[in-house]
Scaffold this active site. Structure first.
Site, PDB file in Angstrom:
ATOM      1  N   ASP A 143      -2.926   2.293   3.181  1.00  0.00           N
ATOM      2  CA  ASP A 143      -4.068   1.592   3.793  1.00  0.00           C
ATOM      3  C   ASP A 143      -3.887   1.382   5.293  1.00  0.00           C
ATOM      4  O   ASP A 143      -4.774   0.842   5.959  1.00  0.00           O
ATOM      5  CB  ASP A 143      -4.372   0.264   3.071  1.00  0.00           C
ATOM      6  CG  ASP A 143      -3.191  -0.696   3.039  1.00  0.00           C
ATOM      7  OD1 ASP A 143      -2.040  -0.238   2.940  1.00  0.00           O
ATOM      8  OD2 ASP A 143      -3.423  -1.927   3.112  1.00  0.00           O
ATOM      9  N   ASP A 169       2.011  -5.838   7.838  1.00  0.00           N
ATOM     10  CA  ASP A 169       2.096  -6.696   6.647  1.00  0.00           C
ATOM     11  C   ASP A 169       3.467  -7.369   6.607  1.00  0.00           C
ATOM     12  O   ASP A 169       4.484  -6.732   6.861  1.00  0.00           O
ATOM     13  CB  ASP A 169       1.944  -5.853   5.374  1.00  0.00           C
ATOM     14  CG  ASP A 169       0.576  -5.184   5.301  1.00  0.00           C
ATOM     15  OD1 ASP A 169      -0.236  -5.411   6.211  1.00  0.00           O
ATOM     16  OD2 ASP A 169       0.336  -4.444   4.323  1.00  0.00           O
ATOM     17  N   HIS A 209      -6.264  -8.534   7.506  1.00  0.00           N
ATOM     18  CA  HIS A 209      -5.700  -8.083   6.235  1.00  0.00           C
ATOM     19  C   HIS A 209      -6.101  -9.068   5.126  1.00  0.00           C
ATOM     20  O   HIS A 209      -5.266  -9.636   4.423  1.00  0.00           O
ATOM     21  CB  HIS A 209      -4.174  -7.942   6.340  1.00  0.00           C
ATOM     22  CG  HIS A 209      -3.598  -6.928   5.379  1.00  0.00           C
ATOM     23  ND1 HIS A 209      -3.109  -7.258   4.142  1.00  0.00           N
ATOM     24  CD2 HIS A 209      -3.456  -5.582   5.484  1.00  0.00           C
ATOM     25  CE1 HIS A 209      -2.675  -6.167   3.530  1.00  0.00           C
ATOM     26  NE2 HIS A 209      -2.877  -5.127   4.326  1.00  0.00           N
ATOM     27  N   HIS A 226       2.421   2.468   4.517  1.00  0.00           N
ATOM     28  CA  HIS A 226       1.527   2.279   3.366  1.00  0.00           C
ATOM     29  C   HIS A 226       0.172   2.935   3.659  1.00  0.00           C
ATOM     30  O   HIS A 226      -0.324   2.897   4.784  1.00  0.00           O
ATOM     31  CB  HIS A 226       1.337   0.787   3.061  1.00  0.00           C
ATOM     32  CG  HIS A 226       2.403   0.235   2.166  1.00  0.00           C
ATOM     33  ND1 HIS A 226       2.756  -1.099   2.152  1.00  0.00           N
ATOM     34  CD2 HIS A 226       3.195   0.840   1.242  1.00  0.00           C
ATOM     35  CE1 HIS A 226       3.722  -1.290   1.263  1.00  0.00           C
ATOM     36  NE2 HIS A 226       4.010  -0.134   0.701  1.00  0.00           N
ATOM     37  N   HIS A 284       3.502   0.436   9.499  1.00  0.00           N
ATOM     38  CA  HIS A 284       4.274   0.907   8.349  1.00  0.00           C
ATOM     39  C   HIS A 284       3.491   1.999   7.633  1.00  0.00           C
ATOM     40  O   HIS A 284       2.336   2.257   7.959  1.00  0.00           O
ATOM     41  CB  HIS A 284       4.659  -0.241   7.416  1.00  0.00           C
ATOM     42  CG  HIS A 284       3.507  -0.933   6.741  1.00  0.00           C
ATOM     43  ND1 HIS A 284       2.471  -1.520   7.412  1.00  0.00           N
ATOM     44  CD2 HIS A 284       3.257  -1.148   5.407  1.00  0.00           C
ATOM     45  CE1 HIS A 284       1.632  -2.073   6.528  1.00  0.00           C
ATOM     46  NE2 HIS A 284       2.075  -1.853   5.318  1.00  0.00           N
TER      47      HIS A 284
HETATM   48 ZN    ZN Z   1       1.640  -2.774   3.334  1.00  0.00          ZN
END
Ligand code: ZN
Length: 309
Positions: A67, A216, A274, A65, A63
Site C-alpha cells: 500500500d 507506519d 493512514h 508494503h 517501507h
Molecule cells: Zn506497512
C-alpha cells in the site's frame, strides 16, 4: 512550501481514501516536488490536482508494503508520456529491494523510460543523513513496524538575510563594489563621512522549515527524534483511543500515541494520516478531539488536502 495528501488510507483503497502517498511541494523554493510513498492509484489521484508529474524529482519510500509502493511502476511509466515536455531524471530513496521491485516491474511490462532513475537504497546500517543540497537536508531513521520502515525529516536550511537595496540607494550608497561589501556584512563610510552600518540594511536570517513524514510505526522514540521542533509532523493513526494493544500487535499507532509523540517532540502541528477505512467522518472528528487532549494542534487529513507549511 505545501504538503498535499494524495492518499490517506490504511492498507487498501477505500471509497473515501486512497492508499498512502503525499507530496511536499517545493515549487517556490527549488521548483521541485518531492513524493513520499506511492501507493496504487497515486497517478489517478494526481489527476485531481495541479501537480505536474515531471516536477516530481525525488521519491522517498518509507517501507516496501504494497500500500506504499504499488503505484510506482504506473506513476513512473505515465511520467514518461509527457513527451512534449523536457524529460528530467528522478531519484528514488528507499529500503533495499526497491530497485529490483521497480526495475523488474518495468522490465516485465516492457516499459521503457526516456529519463533515468537514480536509486539510493539503504538499510539499517546506512541511515542518517540521506542527502544534502545547498537548501535542504533529508534524514531518515528506522521506525518500529512489522517490516523495515523509516521516517523522514526534511530540513530546510536557514535562509540568509536579504539586502535592502532600495534603502541603501536612498542612503546615498552608489551601486558597485560597496554594495557587495555591505552585503557581506561590512560597514562602509561614504565620502561625506556618513557611516553605513551593514546590519541595518540586511534583514534577519529566516529559520528554515522542518517537515517530518513518518511511515507506519508503533509508538517509538525514533519518531520523537525525527520530529523534534518540526513545523509539521505527519504521523499515522491506523487505530483510535483504547486500541493501543491491537495497534502494537499490528505494528501501528493510535491517535493518542501520535499526539504523545508530537507533544514530546515539541512539534508545532500534527497531521494524522493512514486512517483505517472503518473510521467515518464523524469518527475522524472524534480521533481529533481525543488527540487534542494531549496535543492541541492536530488534524486528521483527507485525500487531496493541501496544507501550507
Ligand atoms: Zn506497512
Amino acid at each position: 512550501m505545501q504538503l498535499q495528501f494524495l492518499g490517506t488510507g490504511a492498507g487498501q483503497p477505500a471509497k473515501g481514501r486512497n492508499v498512502s502517498s503525499l507530496v511536499l511541494k517545493l515549487l517556490d523554493e527549488i521548483n521541485e516536488i518531492w513524493m513520499f510513498d506511492c501507493g496504487e492509484g497515486t497517478q489517478r489521484q494526481i489527476l485531481e490536482t495541479s501537480i505536474k508529474p515531471r516536477k516530481v524529482s525525488k521519491i522517498f519510500i518509507t517501507h516496501l508494503h504494497g500500500d506504499h509502493v504499488l503505484g510506482l511502476p504506473g506513476f513512473l511509466s505515465s511520467r514518461a508520456f509527457q513527451s512534449s515536455e523536457e524529460q528530467t531524471d528522478i531519484d528514488i530513496y528507499g529500503p533495499k529491494g526497491i530497485r529490483s521491485f521497480v526495475l523488474s516491474s518495468l522490465k516485465v511490462t516492457g516499459s521503457r523510460l526516456p529519463y533515468r532513475i537514480h536509486f539510493h537504497e539503504f538499510d539499517r546500517q546506512s541511515l542518517g543523513k540521506l542527502m544534502e543540497t545547498d537548501k535542504f537536508e533529508v534524514y531518515a531513521e528506522e521506525l518500529d513496524h512489522s517490516i523495515f520502515c523509516v521516517g523522514y525529516r526534511v530540513v530546510q536550511k536557514d535562509l540568509e538575510g536579504t539586502l535592502n537595496a532600495e534603502a541603501l540607494k536612498a542612503a546615498g550608497l552608489p551601486f558597485g563594489p560597496l554594495f557587495g561589501k555591505v552585503k557581506n556584512g561590512q560597514d562602509v563610510t561614504l565620502e561625506d563621512g556618513t557611516l553605513i552600518v551593514a546590519k541595518d540594511y540586511i534583514s534577519e536570517p529566516k529559520k528554515g522549515k522542518v517537515v517530518t513524514i513518518l511511515g507506519d510505526t508503533r509508538q517509538t522514540h525514533a519518531s520523537v527524534r525525527l520530529a523534534l521542533g518540526a513545523n509539521i509532523l505527519v504521523h499515522e493513526s491506523t487505530y483510535g483511543k483504547g486500541d493501543e494493544k491491537i495497534a502494537k500487535s499490528h505494528g501501528h499507532s493510535t491517535n493518542m500515541q501520535a499526539a504523545q509523540v508530537a507533544k514530546e517532540a515539541s512539534a508545532k502541528r500534527l497531521l494524522l494520516n493512514h486512517i483505517s477505512p472503518r473510521f467515518l467522518t464523524r469518527d475522524c472528528r472524534q480521533l481529533e478531539r481525543d488527540a487534542a487532549k494531549v496535543f492541541e494542534n492536530v488534524k486528521v487529513v483527507y485525500d487531496l488536502d493541501e496544507v501550507e507549511v
